[in-house]
Design a protein around this motif. Structure first.
Motif: not given
Length: 323
Positions: A232-248
């Motif tokens: 029911g969600m996904t992580t959103v990653a920067e190009d570097s692999g760091e966490l940019a946000g989430i979407f639910t």
């Protein structure tokens, strides 16, 4: 035969025992502090001993000491005279419980205890008794009146003994800085152990199970990832692999309400930029509390440099028995 008032009898007992416990406040003095210091200095185990009802209370006190960080066990004084005294070593400490302070089974042990040089704490209702006078510290369990109307069955005095034992154990716990995690290692079984020992890393989904999309991916791509991974969600990653946000799922409903085009909208435009995250070492119980407080059903686990390493859903914690 008239109907007996059982409720009134029960209330009388409760009142008398409540009064006895309240009067115990006056017994917390320098002797209590001395007893605590003696136990903290002990490099061996605390051996608790007592006959009859005092023995039953002693078993409970020993069990409470053990579970709160003080190694202890119960020794039956009658059996001690027939071989069990071998349990006692010079490094140990004895807590002897006897309301009269003159229990023959305990008095028989006194010469041997003194010969070993084992420190002794007595719990009696008679400060002038042999046991009280022979002790390094004496804890008074004297009561004004037993709840038993015949003044025969140890009732108020038994309650006072238990409460004083709890006071001793908790004072030692706080003095040692005993933690919830320390407690859990003594209680690994059942729901208590699961709540206190289980960490997020033990139940999280990682690697291929982790839902992740890039911040420039479209909403359509994110929906496919969410459906495939089933959180029911996904992580959103920067190009570097760091966490940019989430979407639910909640973000999806809000996006649809705003008329967002799922084929052209990119994740960095509609994601939550400030997701709630925890580390792999976070206690599962703490993670559950965070979910309930924030009213969310999943948490992202991040490692070094905010790289997402896993996700844990509330259902995972329910299955693990954290609740």
């Amino acid at each position: 035969m008239t109907e007996f008032d059982f409720g009134q009898s029960a209330l009388r007992t409760i009142e008398l025992e409540t009064q006895a416990v309240a009067e115990l406040r006056g017994h917390i003095d320098e002797q209590f502090s001395r007893a605590c210091r003696q136990i903290l200095k002990c490099t061996g185990r605390v051996i608790v001993s007592g006959m009859g009802k005092s023995g039953h209370m002693g078993k409970k006190i020993a069990a409470t000491l053990v579970s709160t960080g003080t190694p202890a066990f119960f020794m039956h004084p009658g059996e001690a005279s027939h071989g069990d005294l071998g349990m006692l070593t010079r490094d140990d400490l004895l807590i002897a419980i006897s309301y009269s302070g003159n229990s023959p089974e305990l008095l028989t042990l006194l010469p041997l205890i003194k010969r070993l040089g084992v420190p002794m704490i007595s719990m009696t209702g008679a400060p002038e008794s042999v046991l009280a006078q022979a002790a390094d510290a004496h804890l008074s369990i004297a009561v004004e009146r037993e709840a038993c109307p015949l003044a025969l069955a140890p009732t108020s005095s038994a309650t006072v003994t238990t409460v004083l034992g709890d006071a001793l154990a908790i004072a030692l716990l706080e003095a040692r800085g005993f933690t919830a995690e320390d407690f859990a290692f003594s209680h690994p079984g059942g729901s208590l152990g699961r709540k206190l020992l289980l960490r997020v890393s033990d139940v999280m989904h990682s690697k291929d199970e982790l839902p992740v999309v890039a911040k420039h991916d479209t909403l359509a791509r994110a929906l496919l990832e969410m459906t495939t991974k089933g959180f029911g969600m996904t992580t959103v990653a920067e190009d570097s692999g760091e966490l940019a946000g989430i979407f639910t799922d909640g973000d999806l409903r809000r996006s649809i309400d705003r008329g967002v085009d799922i084929h052209s909208a990119q994740m960095h435009e509609i994601m939550n930029h400030s997701p709630t995250t925890v580390t792999p070492d976070t206690l599962a119980a703490e993670a559950l509390n965070l979910m309930e407080t924030r009213k969310i059903t999943a948490l992202v686990i991040t490692g070094d440099k905010r790289i997402p390493t896993g996700v844990v859903h509330m259902h995972d914690l329910l299955r693990a028995g954290v609740i």
